[in-house]
Structure formats: C-alpha cells, structure tokens
Design a protein around this motif. Structure first.
Motif, short mmCIF file in Angstrom:
data_model
loop_
_atom_site.label_atom_id
_atom_site.label_comp_id
_atom_site.label_asym_id
_atom_site.label_seq_id
_atom_site.Cartn_x
_atom_site.Cartn_y
_atom_site.Cartn_z
N PHE A 30 0.83 -1.20 0.00
CA PHE A 30 0.00 0.00 0.00
C PHE A 30 0.87 1.25 0.00
O PHE A 30 1.80 1.37 0.79
N ASN A 31 0.56 2.17 -0.90
CA ASN A 31 1.16 3.51 -0.94
C ASN A 31 2.65 3.52 -1.29
O ASN A 31 3.42 4.29 -0.70
N GLU A 69 -6.91 0.55 -6.27
CA GLU A 69 -7.56 -0.08 -5.13
C GLU A 69 -7.01 -1.48 -4.96
O GLU A 69 -6.64 -2.13 -5.94
N VAL A 80 2.57 -1.72 4.38
CA VAL A 80 1.85 -0.45 4.38
C VAL A 80 2.84 0.67 4.66
O VAL A 80 3.49 0.68 5.72
N CYS A 82 2.95 4.37 5.50
CA CYS A 82 2.02 5.37 5.99
C CYS A 82 2.25 6.73 5.33
O CYS A 82 3.38 7.09 4.98
N GLN A 88 -6.49 7.71 7.07
CA GLN A 88 -6.17 6.96 5.86
C GLN A 88 -5.21 5.81 6.18
O GLN A 88 -5.37 4.69 5.67
N ASN A 89 -4.22 6.07 7.03
CA ASN A 89 -3.30 5.00 7.42
C ASN A 89 -4.05 3.85 8.08
O ASN A 89 -3.78 2.67 7.82
N ARG A 91 -7.14 3.01 7.66
CA ARG A 91 -7.93 2.29 6.65
C ARG A 91 -7.04 1.29 5.91
O ARG A 91 -7.45 0.15 5.65
N TRP A 92 -5.85 1.72 5.54
CA TRP A 92 -4.92 0.82 4.85
C TRP A 92 -4.58 -0.38 5.74
O TRP A 92 -4.53 -1.52 5.25
N ASP A 95 -7.43 -2.77 5.90
CA ASP A 95 -7.53 -3.51 4.65
C ASP A 95 -6.43 -4.56 4.56
O ASP A 95 -6.64 -5.69 4.10
N ALA A 96 -5.23 -4.19 5.02
CA ALA A 96 -4.12 -5.15 5.01
C ALA A 96 -4.44 -6.38 5.85
O ALA A 96 -4.19 -7.52 5.45
#
Length: 338
Positions: A30-31, A69, A80, A82, A88-89, A91-92, A95-96
């Motif tokens: 993520f990100n 997504e 992840v 951040c 937002q962090n 949420r990631w 989801d992870a």
C-alpha cells in the motif's frame, strides 16, 4: 519523506530480522512512492496499490503491476507505507489485515514525526506486535496474522463521514472534514450565466461540481478531473446522489502530465498549491495552462487561490483577458477568458 520511509519498510528484511520472501509468495504494498524499489533478494510476486495518479503512472512506467484499489486476499505479506493522514493510514492497515492470510505478516512503516509511534500504540492495544525497528528516521512494526477471527476495529477514525450532511468524504481527501472556505467563496462568486459544458479541475470529492449544477441551470454537462482516485469515486457518488440526471463524466487524470482532448465552455477549479508539506505554486500555474488549452474560444476559467499566490502573470500569458472578482483575508477569485 515517504520515499525515505520506504527504506524503513524493508529494513527488517535487509537486517535479517525477517526472512526474505520466496518468488512464489504474494506481497501486497500500500502507498509505494515514485521510484519504489525493493531491496536485492526481495523476489515476491508484487501487487502495488497507489491511488494518486502521478505516482501510479510512475510505478506503471517502471513495470509494476499497480492498481488504485486493493484486490484479492490470501497474501503472504502485506506492507503499508504510511502517509500524513491518520485515518487513511488506519484504513490501509485494516484492509491489510483483511487481505493477508493466516500466518502471513503485515508490516507498517512511517516517520517518527508523523504519528508512527502513536499508531504503534493504538495497533498494539488491539493486536500483538511481533517486532519493531527504527531506521532511516522512521519506524517499522510488524505482526503475524493469527488463525481465526481478528479484531478489525483498527480504522476507528477512518470511517466515511458526511460533510454538510450531504457529501461523502474520508480521511486522505482534501478538506475531508469540512467544506473548504476557498471553494465556497468561488462558488458564491461564479457568474449567473455560467452554462454549457463545464469542467471541474481538481474536483476532489465533488463539492464545486454538485453545488454549481444545483445553482446554475445553464450547465448542461460536467466533467470532473481528479488525481486522487478515492476522492474521484466519492465525487461520483456525491454528484450522482444530488443530480442523478445530470450528464457527468469522471476522469482519474494527472492534469500536469496527461493531455486533454475535450473542450469546454467553462472551467472551475481550486488547484492544489502544495506537494507534500512544501509550497509548490507551479502546480497551480500549470493547472491554469491546462485550462487554457481545454477551453473553447470565448470560454472562461474561474479559480480560487490563496491571496498571495502569483497566478496573474500566467493568466495574462494564457488568456485574452483576465481579472480578479473578489478577495478576502485568505483568498482571491480570479478569472480568464480565452
């Protein structure tokens, strides 16, 4: 600074604290930042999640499999990186945890000055932290997903909200917790005769588009351009909820790098003027140039800017006429005619 913390994210593998993944193992990231590059020996099958269009394009050009997504589940490893927004962090991370398989690991890295310590504390109150390390001015923490149900209440502050009782937003979006005063000032000072095919550059979660369509009946169609995918999807829902019959199109688009083929009678915009924490007025100037190229002859641009930003010279060079409508202590409303 996200680029530097990417090195922190991989430090446990480089330092031998965690085993390097095998080629057959699947990893979700993520990100990831522009220039993202795993360390030597990190040979997992990578899937990247990046919803900011300029970064997405950079990663795609580098040959990565990247999407705005996350998709799929059962990953062996989820990483992840951040950002600046706590919600937002979270949420990631939530989801992870949903997407990693039992026995797989989740790693989370971020800057010491941007809340990673408090995030570690909040996460540790919910789940057992397997390990942590500090390197490259950042902190990385990791945990192993256990069998059975898991408490996924991590994103407590990351729930979608309603701004003004009508607009869906979420952390990580521009002005996610309130209507931006600059956008409100622009809306209040748009001319009554704005009409035809209109575009909203840097549309965010859709406030300007939805409100303009409600106030100005001469608007026949509207196109929204936004570089942040989650914001654009929120705008799609917000505009459709307010104006289900309005012809509207939504473009996940980098206005500074990707060409435009459409032509418009009017363009409204509240252009960004920061890149990370640094002021970057050239972004707004290039938005103005992009708008000039996308307007039909006689078409008009209306924008709001912080009162100190030097946009008038760019307007003079790009339009046959330009001016200022109003200003207050913080903002000014500018216009240009093609």
């Amino acid at each position: 600074m996200t680029e530097g913390y990417a090195r922190t994210l991989f430090y446990p593998f480089e330092a031998g604290m965690l085993p390097l993944p095998e080629p057959a193992e699947r990893a979700l990231v993520f990100n990831p930042p522009p220039g993202f590059r795993p360390p030597p020996g990190f040979v997992a099958d990578l899937a990247l999640v990046q919803d900011f269009r300029p970064y997405f394009l950079d990663l795609e050009r580098a040959g990565y499999r990247v999407a705005p997504e996350a998709g799929g589940d059962g990953y062996d490893l989820v990483l992840v990186l951040c950002g600046r927004h706590r919600g937002q962090n979270e949420r990631w991370i939530g989801d992870a945890l949903r997407r990693v398989k039992a026995g797989g690991r989740v790693l989370v890295a971020g800057g010491k000055t941007e809340g990673i310590a408090s995030l570690r504390k909040r996460l540790g109150a919910l789940l057992e932290i397997e390990g942590h390390a500090s390197k490259h001015h950042g902190v990385v923490i990791w945990l192993q997903r256990q069998e059975g149900p898991i408490d996924l209440s991590v994103p407590k502050t990351a729930d979608t909200g309603l701004v003004g009782g009508a607009y869906e937003t979420a952390p990580g979006m521009f002005s996610h917790d309130r209507i931006d005063p600059g956008s409100r000032l622009l809306l209040e000072n748009l001319p009554l005769d704005i009409a035809g095919h209109v575009a909203d550059f840097g549309a965010g979660w859709g406030y300007l588009s939805a409100e303009a369509a409600a106030r100005f009946t001469g608007i026949k169609a509207i196109d929204l351009y936004e570089a942040h995918y989650a914001s654009l999807e929120a705008a799609r829902r917000n505009v459709a909820a307010r104006h289900p019959d309005l012809p509207a199109r939504y473009f996940w688009h980098d206005l500074l790098a990707e060409p435009l083929s459409e032509r418009y009678d009017a363009i409204v915009m509240n252009p960004p003027f920061h890149q990370g924490r640094a002021a970057a007025p050239d972004i707004g100037k290039n938005f103005i140039k992009a708008a000039a190229g996308a307007l039909s002859r006689g078409g008009r641009l209306f924008l709001v800017a912080n009162s100190g930003l030097p946009y008038e010279e760019t307007l003079a060079a790009s339009f046959s006429a330009y001016g200022e409508t109003v200003r207050n202590a913080g903002f000014k409303i500018l216009w240009g005619r093609k």
